[in-house]
Design a protein around this motif. Structure first.
Motif, PDB file in Angstrom:
ATOM      1  N   ASP A 222      36.295  30.585  29.661  1.00 35.54           N
ATOM      2  CA  ASP A 222      35.621  31.844  29.356  1.00 35.54           C
ATOM      3  C   ASP A 222      36.239  33.006  30.125  1.00 35.54           C
ATOM      4  N   VAL A 223      37.013  32.696  31.162  1.00 35.85           N
ATOM      5  CA  VAL A 223      37.589  33.735  32.013  1.00 35.85           C
ATOM      6  C   VAL A 223      39.048  33.394  32.253  1.00 35.85           C
ATOM      7  N   PRO A 224      39.845  34.318  32.795  1.00 38.38           N
ATOM      8  CA  PRO A 224      41.249  34.015  33.090  1.00 38.38           C
ATOM      9  C   PRO A 224      41.382  32.864  34.068  1.00 38.38           C
ATOM     10  N   LEU A 225      42.627  32.348  34.179  1.00 37.58           N
ATOM     11  CA  LEU A 225      42.856  31.176  35.007  1.00 37.58           C
ATOM     12  C   LEU A 225      42.617  31.421  36.488  1.00 37.58           C
ATOM     13  N   ALA A 226      42.674  32.642  36.961  1.00 38.85           N
ATOM     14  CA  ALA A 226      42.452  32.932  38.370  1.00 38.85           C
ATOM     15  C   ALA A 226      41.055  33.501  38.563  1.00 38.85           C
ATOM     16  N   PRO A 227      40.238  32.911  39.435  1.00 40.65           N
ATOM     17  CA  PRO A 227      38.931  33.495  39.719  1.00 40.65           C
ATOM     18  C   PRO A 227      39.072  34.942  40.178  1.00 40.65           C
ATOM     19  N   ALA A 228      38.018  35.722  39.985  1.00 40.50           N
ATOM     20  CA  ALA A 228      38.105  37.166  40.181  1.00 40.50           C
ATOM     21  C   ALA A 228      38.425  37.551  41.624  1.00 40.50           C
ATOM     22  N   ALA A 229      37.741  36.924  42.582  1.00 45.97           N
ATOM     23  CA  ALA A 229      37.909  37.339  43.972  1.00 45.97           C
ATOM     24  C   ALA A 229      38.352  36.151  44.815  1.00 45.97           C
ATOM     25  N   ARG A 230      39.588  36.211  45.321  1.00 38.01           N
ATOM     26  CA  ARG A 230      40.075  35.168  46.204  1.00 38.01           C
ATOM     27  C   ARG A 230      39.665  35.480  47.629  1.00 38.01           C
ATOM     28  N   PRO A 231      39.200  34.482  48.376  1.00 36.79           N
ATOM     29  CA  PRO A 231      38.872  34.738  49.786  1.00 36.79           C
ATOM     30  C   PRO A 231      40.135  35.038  50.580  1.00 36.79           C
ATOM     31  N   THR A 232      39.994  35.882  51.578  1.00 36.04           N
ATOM     32  CA  THR A 232      41.134  36.300  52.394  1.00 36.04           C
ATOM     33  C   THR A 232      40.831  36.042  53.866  1.00 36.04           C
ATOM     34  N   LEU A 233      41.845  36.299  54.717  1.00 38.99           N
ATOM     35  CA  LEU A 233      41.655  36.122  56.150  1.00 38.99           C
ATOM     36  C   LEU A 233      40.615  37.092  56.706  1.00 38.99           C
TER      37      LEU A 233
END
Length: 358
Positions: A222-233
């Motif tokens: 239902d959405v693109p292959l990459a989740p919307a928000a990737r966690p960062t440092l």
């Protein structure tokens, strides 16, 4: 092919004196060769014998010369293209021998030249068919490798999603469990501490539901292959705060430059620290932990130490396996060291992308 042979032969017959006029048998022979070509997919071995027999009989009976040989030529090409190499060479050899014999019987001084041309064309037809065969084999191999690569890519991505879901669910549920225990413990004796615990539970459940919804949306396409928000440092202090709410004393030392570290490396480091702190809170019985993030010589090093009971001889679970897979996928390493007391999780990640990563 049937139309070309019929029309071409009728036209040429009107411009030459043939020993035998066209009749029903001639029409049958003109149609027999093209009819044999209809078996090119179901029974390719039928094409060449039928074309040879029809063409040879037609010419032997003395009918008018015309494009009768076209079906034979195409049968040789298609037989070679079907992988029937010896049958194609045998049929081409029979046709070449017939050409040599026919031209020699004419008594013309130039018959060697015409015979040589006929032999050469017979060989060329086989080589053309083999060229088609090799091309089809290369295309089939290309499609097979492409399908294997796509399948490997899908499998790798599913594995990545499985790791993400495990990290999100395990961390969030562990934290919610710890905070719920705190709330039950202090609810009656110290009501002021009840509200922060409930707020932590609310925040953790909301965040985990958002991330799980994104990941499940990817699985449903239902959405693109990459989740919307990737966690960062930059979100590591949140992990430290959540761990401290569960009663663990955590010291954070971050000496890395977030601006020059890629998003994939930052996400991997975040997930490794997240899983490590989750394991410390759930399994080790530790009172304190130290999280270090350092960067030097093109490497990002993440270390999580605790003063708990260590592995106690247990085999690595899904958490440690997932952490190691994340590090290896980026060209890095992950090591587990026993301390006295406690355990150290140490991951080393290149700050530059290594290959084609998901």
């Amino acid at each position: 092919m049937a139309v070309v042979q019929m029309v071409g032969t009728l036209f040429s017959a009107g411009h030459q004196d043939a020993p035998r006029a066209l009749d029903a048998l001639a029409v049958l022979l003109l149609l027999a060769g093209p009819a044999g070509l209809a078996f090119r997919r179901r029974a390719p071995h039928v094409m060449l014998p039928v074309a040879l027999l029809a063409t040879g009989t037609y010419l032997a009976l003395g009918y008018a010369w015309g494009p009768i040989v076209l079906s034979l030529a195409l049968a040789i090409v298609l037989t070679a293209a079907a992988g029937l190499r010896w049958q194609a060479w045998t049929g081409a050899g029979i046709a070449a021998a017939a050409v040599v014999a026919g031209t020699a019987m004419t008594g013309d001084d130039s018959w060697p030249v015409r015979a040589s041309a006929g032999v050469a064309w017979a060989a060329i037809l086989v080589l053309i068919g083999q060229g088609f065969r090799r091309r089809s084999e290369r295309l089939a191999e290309y499609r097979r490798r492409r399908e294997e690569a796509q399948k490997a890519e899908r499998d790798e991505y599913r594995l990545t999603l499985a790791r993400d879901i495990h990290d999100v669910v395990a961390h969030s549920l562990s934290m919610i469990n710890v905070q719920a225990s705190v709330a039950l413990h202090v609810g009656a004796d110290d009501p002021e501490k009840l509200r922060p615990a409930l707020e932590a539970i609310k925040a953790a459940s909301k965040e985990s539901l958002t991330e799980v919804r994104q990941l499940l949306g990817v699985l449903r396409e239902d959405v693109p292959l990459a989740p919307a928000a990737r966690p960062t440092l930059a979100r590591i202090p949140e992990l430290v705060k959540n761990a401290e709410l569960g009663g663990l004393r955590v010291t954070l030392r971050d000496d890395s430059d977030h601006q020059i570290i890629g998003p994939a490396q930052q996400e991997a480091a975040y997930r490794i620290i997240q899983e490590a702190l989750t394991n410390v809170g759930r399994h080790s019985g530790a009172q304190s932990a130290v999280v270090r993030v350092a960067q030097a010589a093109g490497l990002l090093t993440v270390t999580v130490d605790d003063d708990g009971g260590g592995m106690r001889g247990a085999l690595p679970g899904n958490g440690l396996t997932g952490m190691r897979e994340r590090a290896v996928a980026l060209g890095g390493t992950l090591a587990v060291h026993e301390l006295e007391p406690g355990l150290r999780i140490e991951a080393t990640l290149p700050t530059e992308p290594q290959g084609n990563l998901l």
